[in-house]
Write a protein that holds these residues in place. Structure first.
Motif, PDB file in Angstrom:
ATOM      1  N   ARG A  50      -5.036   1.287  11.036  1.00 23.05           N
ATOM      2  CA  ARG A  50      -4.399   0.343  10.040  1.00 23.05           C
ATOM      3  C   ARG A  50      -4.566  -1.116  10.101  1.00 23.05           C
ATOM      4  O   ARG A  50      -4.690  -1.976   9.504  1.00 23.05           O
ATOM      5  CB  ARG A  50      -2.977   0.849   9.829  1.00 23.05           C
ATOM      6  CG  ARG A  50      -2.846   1.966   9.016  1.00 23.05           C
ATOM      7  CD  ARG A  50      -1.520   2.507   9.250  1.00 23.05           C
ATOM      8  NE  ARG A  50      -0.570   1.681   8.546  1.00 23.05           N
ATOM      9  CZ  ARG A  50      -0.286   1.862   7.273  1.00 23.05           C
ATOM     10  NH1 ARG A  50      -0.997   2.903   6.740  1.00 23.05           N
ATOM     11  NH2 ARG A  50       0.825   1.218   6.383  1.00 23.05           N
ATOM     12  N   GLY A  54      -6.822  -3.855   7.905  1.00 26.60           N
ATOM     13  CA  GLY A  54      -6.045  -4.865   7.170  1.00 26.60           C
ATOM     14  C   GLY A  54      -4.799  -4.382   6.654  1.00 26.60           C
ATOM     15  O   GLY A  54      -4.164  -5.186   5.783  1.00 26.60           O
ATOM     16  N   LEU A  55      -4.199  -3.317   6.991  1.00 27.35           N
ATOM     17  CA  LEU A  55      -3.007  -2.881   6.344  1.00 27.35           C
ATOM     18  C   LEU A  55      -1.911  -3.412   7.042  1.00 27.35           C
ATOM     19  O   LEU A  55      -0.709  -3.337   6.706  1.00 27.35           O
ATOM     20  CB  LEU A  55      -3.092  -1.443   6.172  1.00 27.35           C
ATOM     21  CG  LEU A  55      -3.982  -0.787   5.062  1.00 27.35           C
ATOM     22  CD1 LEU A  55      -3.769   0.863   5.276  1.00 27.35           C
ATOM     23  CD2 LEU A  55      -3.397  -1.242   3.707  1.00 27.35           C
ATOM     24  N   LEU A  56      -2.130  -3.809   8.458  1.00 33.29           N
ATOM     25  CA  LEU A  56      -1.260  -4.254   9.186  1.00 33.29           C
ATOM     26  C   LEU A  56      -1.762  -5.738   9.811  1.00 33.29           C
ATOM     27  O   LEU A  56      -2.947  -5.859   9.967  1.00 33.29           O
ATOM     28  CB  LEU A  56      -0.936  -3.408  10.400  1.00 33.29           C
ATOM     29  CG  LEU A  56       0.037  -2.017   9.873  1.00 33.29           C
ATOM     30  CD1 LEU A  56      -0.005  -1.190  11.316  1.00 33.29           C
ATOM     31  CD2 LEU A  56       1.158  -2.568   9.669  1.00 33.29           C
ATOM     32  N   ARG A  78     -12.573  -5.114   3.027  1.00 33.10           N
ATOM     33  CA  ARG A  78     -12.528  -3.657   2.433  1.00 33.10           C
ATOM     34  C   ARG A  78     -13.616  -3.371   1.821  1.00 33.10           C
ATOM     35  O   ARG A  78     -13.676  -2.186   1.431  1.00 33.10           O
ATOM     36  CB  ARG A  78     -11.044  -3.776   1.700  1.00 33.10           C
ATOM     37  CG  ARG A  78      -9.698  -3.890   2.478  1.00 33.10           C
ATOM     38  CD  ARG A  78      -8.524  -4.297   2.028  1.00 33.10           C
ATOM     39  NE  ARG A  78      -7.522  -4.367   2.763  1.00 33.10           N
ATOM     40  CZ  ARG A  78      -6.400  -5.114   2.474  1.00 33.10           C
ATOM     41  NH1 ARG A  78      -6.219  -5.346   1.317  1.00 33.10           N
ATOM     42  NH2 ARG A  78      -5.384  -5.201   3.358  1.00 33.10           N
ATOM     43  N   TYR A  83     -12.080   4.166   4.177  1.00 30.09           N
ATOM     44  CA  TYR A  83     -10.911   4.514   5.285  1.00 30.09           C
ATOM     45  C   TYR A  83     -10.192   5.814   4.562  1.00 30.09           C
ATOM     46  O   TYR A  83     -10.032   5.917   3.384  1.00 30.09           O
ATOM     47  CB  TYR A  83      -9.751   3.404   5.328  1.00 30.09           C
ATOM     48  CG  TYR A  83      -8.483   3.549   5.991  1.00 30.09           C
ATOM     49  CD1 TYR A  83      -8.176   3.755   7.141  1.00 30.09           C
ATOM     50  CD2 TYR A  83      -7.452   3.970   4.946  1.00 30.09           C
ATOM     51  CE1 TYR A  83      -7.090   3.909   7.791  1.00 30.09           C
ATOM     52  CE2 TYR A  83      -6.040   4.081   5.672  1.00 30.09           C
ATOM     53  CZ  TYR A  83      -5.930   4.185   6.959  1.00 30.09           C
ATOM     54  OH  TYR A  83      -4.965   4.727   7.617  1.00 30.09           O
ATOM     55  N   PRO A  85      -6.908   8.081   4.984  1.00 26.96           N
ATOM     56  CA  PRO A  85      -5.706   8.333   5.929  1.00 26.96           C
ATOM     57  C   PRO A  85      -5.387   9.677   6.416  1.00 26.96           C
ATOM     58  O   PRO A  85      -6.125  10.551   5.813  1.00 26.96           O
ATOM     59  CB  PRO A  85      -4.769   7.641   4.971  1.00 26.96           C
ATOM     60  CG  PRO A  85      -5.223   8.091   3.621  1.00 26.96           C
ATOM     61  CD  PRO A  85      -6.876   7.898   3.817  1.00 26.96           C
ATOM     62  N   ASP A  89      -3.541   9.726  -0.290  1.00 24.36           N
ATOM     63  CA  ASP A  89      -2.512   8.718  -0.922  1.00 24.36           C
ATOM     64  C   ASP A  89      -2.931   8.194  -2.032  1.00 24.36           C
ATOM     65  O   ASP A  89      -2.549   7.166  -2.458  1.00 24.36           O
ATOM     66  CB  ASP A  89      -2.057   7.731   0.253  1.00 24.36           C
ATOM     67  CG  ASP A  89      -3.401   6.834   0.585  1.00 24.36           C
ATOM     68  OD1 ASP A  89      -4.419   7.133   0.105  1.00 24.36           O
ATOM     69  OD2 ASP A  89      -2.950   5.854   1.197  1.00 24.36           O
ATOM     70  N   ALA A  90      -4.059   8.795  -2.668  1.00 25.94           N
ATOM     71  CA  ALA A  90      -4.248   8.293  -4.114  1.00 25.94           C
ATOM     72  C   ALA A  90      -3.462   8.477  -5.114  1.00 25.94           C
ATOM     73  O   ALA A  90      -2.852   9.484  -4.992  1.00 25.94           O
ATOM     74  CB  ALA A  90      -5.733   8.669  -4.254  1.00 25.94           C
ATOM     75  N   PRO A  91      -3.383   7.771  -6.263  1.00 23.94           N
ATOM     76  CA  PRO A  91      -2.571   7.929  -7.172  1.00 23.94           C
ATOM     77  C   PRO A  91      -2.583   9.386  -7.896  1.00 23.94           C
ATOM     78  O   PRO A  91      -3.669   9.836  -8.246  1.00 23.94           O
ATOM     79  CB  PRO A  91      -2.933   6.962  -8.286  1.00 23.94           C
ATOM     80  CG  PRO A  91      -3.683   5.961  -7.472  1.00 23.94           C
ATOM     81  CD  PRO A  91      -4.133   6.552  -6.186  1.00 23.94           C
ATOM     82  N   GLY A  92      -1.287  10.262  -7.739  1.00 31.76           N
ATOM     83  CA  GLY A  92      -1.415  11.458  -8.127  1.00 31.76           C
ATOM     84  C   GLY A  92      -1.668  11.860  -9.585  1.00 31.76           C
ATOM     85  O   GLY A  92      -2.043  12.891  -9.906  1.00 31.76           O
ATOM     86  N   LEU A  99     -10.008   8.796 -10.781  1.00 31.75           N
ATOM     87  CA  LEU A  99      -9.982   7.889  -9.363  1.00 31.75           C
ATOM     88  C   LEU A  99     -11.164   7.351  -9.071  1.00 31.75           C
ATOM     89  O   LEU A  99     -11.296   5.941  -8.537  1.00 31.75           O
ATOM     90  CB  LEU A  99      -9.305   8.915  -8.294  1.00 31.75           C
ATOM     91  CG  LEU A  99      -7.985   9.147  -8.410  1.00 31.75           C
ATOM     92  CD1 LEU A  99      -7.910  10.502  -7.188  1.00 31.75           C
ATOM     93  CD2 LEU A  99      -7.270   7.983  -7.802  1.00 31.75           C
ATOM     94  N   MET A 142     -10.454  12.097  -1.016  1.00 29.08           N
ATOM     95  CA  MET A 142     -10.388  11.035  -0.253  1.00 29.08           C
ATOM     96  C   MET A 142     -11.705  10.506   0.484  1.00 29.08           C
ATOM     97  O   MET A 142     -11.883   9.366   0.625  1.00 29.08           O
ATOM     98  CB  MET A 142      -9.212  11.120   0.755  1.00 29.08           C
ATOM     99  CG  MET A 142      -7.793  11.194   0.128  1.00 29.08           C
ATOM    100  SD  MET A 142      -7.242  10.130  -0.859  1.00 29.08           S
ATOM    101  CE  MET A 142      -7.201   8.341   0.310  1.00 29.08           C
ATOM    102  N   LEU A 145     -13.951   8.955  -2.017  1.00 27.42           N
ATOM    103  CA  LEU A 145     -13.594   7.438  -2.313  1.00 27.42           C
ATOM    104  C   LEU A 145     -13.738   6.666  -1.234  1.00 27.42           C
ATOM    105  O   LEU A 145     -14.242   5.622  -1.554  1.00 27.42           O
ATOM    106  CB  LEU A 145     -11.980   7.453  -2.668  1.00 27.42           C
ATOM    107  CG  LEU A 145     -11.691   8.120  -3.956  1.00 27.42           C
ATOM    108  CD1 LEU A 145      -9.858   8.356  -4.056  1.00 27.42           C
ATOM    109  CD2 LEU A 145     -12.108   7.716  -5.255  1.00 27.42           C
TER     110      LEU A 145
END
Lengths: 258, 654
Positions: A50, A54-56, A78, A83, A85, A89-92, A99, A142, A145
């Motif tokens: 992460r 760049g998520l943290l 990015r 990435y 995870p 966590d893609a929009p359901g 997507l 994922m 993507l």
């Protein structure tokens, strides 16, 4: 560090409240290599990934990815990183096709042809909403993507956990196929030694937030073509991850029983 | 890019929208059918609209951002390049559009309920589009809907809801947090304005609300786009709140500055004018009224001026005024005017809301002591007694028979040369406002309903009787033994002015026109009852109506009176210096307004060239000078027989 170094961490540290997730990590990834990031749960693998995407923000040390600062240049970075995870966590509410359109709108190098191939190959239902997909299908989506914009660095966070064997095999093949030539680099966090031995060129081992070892698999095993991972190495790795780094020396190849 | 984000948002909120929008008509049906007609308020439509909007904010607005976290997809947005920006725009559009939809359904549900409840028996929920606007407006009372309140609430709530929703994980906390934050931002301003009333400019409220709304949107943007760049963290709250403070602190400072500026006058401001006040008995300080022109309805202030140094300080706050010594209702405004005073009263109020808001204070001009005017204060009684005791020393009038007249609370006192005292009570509900020769004009006490200018009474001091209401309206000079009626105005063909003076016998009512030349004008009444005239050649003459004799009164230096209108006068009686010489306001040819002191058989004038500026007498400090306010900007000391003007104080920057 060379100009072509893909990831370069120096004294990297991050804590969440009182919990130290990473401390003093020095790590350098060469281009075109698959690196397995090994460690027990809570060892800091996800935190490192992460940070890389760049998520943290690092709290100590520095982290440069593809020659860019992981925080300051996160937006640019990015575009060049894929990435996946540990949890999809893609929009359901969107279908896989939607997507893909969503991602295509944001990635400059989105390759629709390649994405179509990947979707077909992974047998991901295109018109089904993401939240209704099975775990394997969701992980496949994922991966699509993550690979659709032809990233130079692919970060995988436990991508195979909970997948049934057939799906896992297909996803794994996709990952390996994605690693074409020597321009792409994969950093795959896992605690599965067998998987690491199968796909990785290098292995980095994290224990309680500290980097215990980073070497090529060959160097680590001392053999030319490993089939299954030797029990001695497994035992050594388990011992390394359970030992506090402040009291234990980093394992050397000589100390690893084969 | 925006399209895919809109699609995502609409998909994610579709269930919320569906359930809520279904619930509204069901609620309307249930309420309209089951509730007794008398329980359905006439403004039920408004209630439904407002209720729908609140519902929209709770269900939709509060959950837009926390919902992303709950569904575990916030990281996806964060790590997708440029997605946060587009997502913010999409969420804003969906929120506004969603609330609009809620409002529309609230309106339809309200109309349905209204129709079912029987208030519109002939018109049970037709499609609104088919009903002429005038019809449903008049029948539902929608024209009373506080539309602006709803619109501004939304304009404020939408951005701040978005902002706070970025900071909180639980959507149920968003609306309370938003309302608390808005209260924190707005309440200090309200308290300021309530405590220190400041009229809000016509556009100030919408500008302020617009600014708050814009800041809310900026705060929401900073909370969401850069704030969520590394996921939800302290950084999100820090960025959002710092933006809110960026608005709140300067806005509060601006409000406080405006309140301070409203209540504290600076004479150097361009749009501040001077009005006469009260001169202290020691001649060193003077209270003046400063009139400020602020957005066309500025308040007045009271300033104490040191006449030696020009230094000034403000007394009280906005809406203050200063009067001659004594309580307004006890002595009236004419008492002590132009004369040095030991005490002055000044009032301050919270605004032009009427007399009830005024606070009265008495100020010892020489010793700088303030005395709140409270009837229970024994010190006040002492001051009043002192004022009453000093009144005979400087009487208001001296009558031809040698009697002196002065005012006491509620009565006019006449003291004859042989020492007899006569008290004449004021008309009940009236107060003395003007001298009119040997008479005193009374006007009704101010009331919340205003006063009728025709409602006046005049006390004829030499006859000790009040003129009839009709006569009181007509007569300008009350003399000893007769009254003078003065009428003037443009001639019939409009090429000049005509002036006509009639002498009236109070006993018989017979009017006799006096023989004035065409260009002769009366300037006022002398202390001996004669009229001061300007003759056709610009000279001053004293005229005795009874004998028709004119006596030349030369001006020193030899100047001519202007062939113009009669200068404005407050009282139709000459003023006097401390040693008893008469003072007259005049208008000189080529020099403007001036003052003349009668020294025996001549008039000694202050021949300052005013350049056409207005001049107003402020005080008579001693036998040789007058204090005047020139051009409503400068307090000057003029000397009789001189052209020197010494500026003691001025407003503006020049």
């Amino acid at each position: 560090m060379t100009d072509r170094t893909v990831l370069h961490a120096v004294d990297l540290g991050r804590r969440f409240g009182k919990h130290v997730a990473l401390r003093g990590v020095d790590l350098e990834l060469a281009p075109g290599r698959v690196t397995a990031l090994l460690g027990a749960n809570g060892a800091g693998k996800s935190t490192l990934l992460r940070l890389a995407v760049g998520l943290l923000q690092p709290q100590t040390g520095s982290l440069r990815v593809l020659g860019l600062d992981s925080c300051r240049d996160a937006e640019t970075l990015r575009q060049r990183i894929g990435y996946v995870p540990d949890r999809p966590d893609a929009p359901g509410a969107l279908t896989v096709d939607e997507l893909c359109r969503f991602a295509a709108a944001h990635y400059r190098r989105w390759d629709a042809t390649r994405v179509d191939e990947l979707i077909d190959r992974l047998e991901v239902p295109r018109r089904q909403r993401f939240r209704t997909l099975s775990k394997g299908q969701a992980m496949g989506a994922m991966l699509v993507l993550a690979l659709g914009h032809d990233p130079e660095l692919l970060l995988l966070d436990e991508p195979f956990g909970g997948l049934d064997p057939l799906v896992r095999e297909e996803v794994l093949r996709c990952v390996l196929d994605a690693w074409r030539g020597d321009e792409r680099t994969i950093l795959c966090a896992t605690h599965e030694l067998e998987l690491a031995a199968r796909i990785a060129d290098d292995v980095a081992i994290l224990a309680e937030g500290a980097l215990c070892a980073h070497a090529s698999v060959e160097d680590l095993l001392g053999t030319d073509a490993p089939g299954d991972l030797p029990r001695g190495l497994h035992a050594a790795l388990v011992r390394a991850t359970r030992t506090s780094p402040s009291h234990a020396e980093t394992p050397h190849l000589e100390t690893v029983p084969c | 890019m925006l399209r895919v984000h809109l699609l995502k948002e609409v998909r994610e909120q579709s269930r919320t929208l569906g359930i809520a929008l279904l619930a509204l008509p069901v609620l309307a049906l249930g309420f309209g059918l089951l509730a007794p007609g008398n329980l359905v308020p006439t403004d039920i439509v408004e209630w439904f609209v407002l209720g729908a909007l609140v519902l929209g904010l709770v269900l939709l607005g509060s959950d837009l951002v926390p919902g992303e976290g709950r569904r575990g997809q916030l990281d996806f947005l964060v790590r997708t390049p440029g997605a946060l920006r587009a997502s913010f725009v999409a969420k804003s559009i969906v929120l506004v559009g969603g609330l609009g939809t809620f409002a529309l359904f609230g309106l339809l549900a309200g109309l349905l309920c209204d129709g079912l409840a029987g208030t519109r028996p002939d018109d049970v929920f037709p499609p609104v589009a088919m009903v002429p606007e005038a019809a449903w407006r008049s029948s539902t009372g929608l024209d009373d809907l506080p539309t602006s309140l709803v619109v501004w609430s939304l304009v404020l709530l939408v951005p701040w809801t978005l902002a706070t929703s970025c900071w909180l994980k639980r959507s149920s906390s968003v609306l309370p947090m938003t309302l608390a934050l808005l209260a924190l931002l707005v309440v200090p301003h309200l308290l300021l304005v309530e405590r220190y009333p400041v009229p809000l400019g016509e556009h100030l409220l919408p500008v302020g609300l617009g600014l708050a709304a814009s800041t809310g949107m900026l705060s929401a943007w900073r909370s969401y786009v850069p704030g969520l760049r590394f996921g939800r963290s302290g950084r999100t709250l820090k960025l959002g709140l710092s933006t809110a403070l960026l608005f709140a602190v300067p806005a509060l400072a601006w409000s406080a500055e405006r309140v301070h500026r409203w209540h504290h006058v600076d004479p150097r401001e361009e749009r501040v004018s001077l009005r006469p006040g009260v001169l202290a008995a020691d001649g060193r300080t003077m209270l003046l009224r400063l009139q400020r022109h602020w957005e066309n309805h500025g308040p007045s202030y009271v300033a104490r001026i040191d006449l030696g140094t020009g230094e000034w300080s403000q007394l009280g706050s906005a809406w203050s005024s200063v009067n001659a010594s004594g309580h307004l209702d006890l002595f009236g405004p004419i008492h002590g005017r132009y004369r040095p005073q030991a005490w002055a009263t000044w009032t301050q109020g919270s605004g032009p809301r009427g007399r009830d808001d005024l606070e009265f204070h008495a100020l010892d001009l020489c010793h700088d002591r303030v005395l709140p005017i409270d009837p229970a204060n024994p010190r006040l009684a002492e001051v009043m007694a002192d004022l009453v005791a000093s009144a005979p020393e400087r009487p208001l009038l001296r009558l031809p028979d040698g009697s002196r007249a002065w005012l006491e609370p509620g009565q006019v006192v006449l003291s004859t040369p042989d020492g007899r005292r006569e008290d004449i009570a004021w008309p009940e509900g009236y107060r003395p406002v003007q001298l009119t020769g040997f008479g005193i004009r009374f006007a009704p006490l101010p009331s919340a309903h205003g006063t009728d200018v025709r409602d006046v009474q005049i006390l004829d001091l030499s006859r000790r009787t009040f003129l009839s209401p009709e006569d009181a309206l007509l007569f300008r000079y009350v003399r000893a033994g007769d009254w003078l009626l003065v009428t003037w105005g443009p001639t019939g063909n409009g090429d000049g002015q005509v002036c006509r003076v009639e002498r009236v016998d109070p006993e018989t009512g017979v009017r006799t026109a006096l023989t004035l030349d065409g260009r002769e004008r009366p300037l006022g009444m002398a202390g001996d009852g004669r009229l001061l005239l300007r003759d056709s050649s610009g000279r001053a003459r004293l005229f005795e109506p009874e004998t028709d004799r004119r006596e030349l009164l030369p001006l020193v230096p030899d100047l001519r009176l202007a062939d113009q209108d009669i200068p404005r006068r407050r009282d139709e009686q000459s003023l006097t210096t401390p040693d008893g010489r008469e003072i007259w306001p005049l208008r000189l040819a080529d020099r403007g307004d001036a003052f003349a002191r009668r020294d025996g058989d001549v008039l000694t004038v202050t021949h300052v060239d005013t350049g056409g500026e207005d001049v107003e007498l402020a005080a008579i400090p001693d036998d040789d000078h007058v204090l005047v306010i020139r051009g409503m900007r400068r307090l000057e000391r003029w000397e009789f027989g001189s052209d020197r003007a010494e500026v003691l104080f001025s407003t503006g920057t020049d």
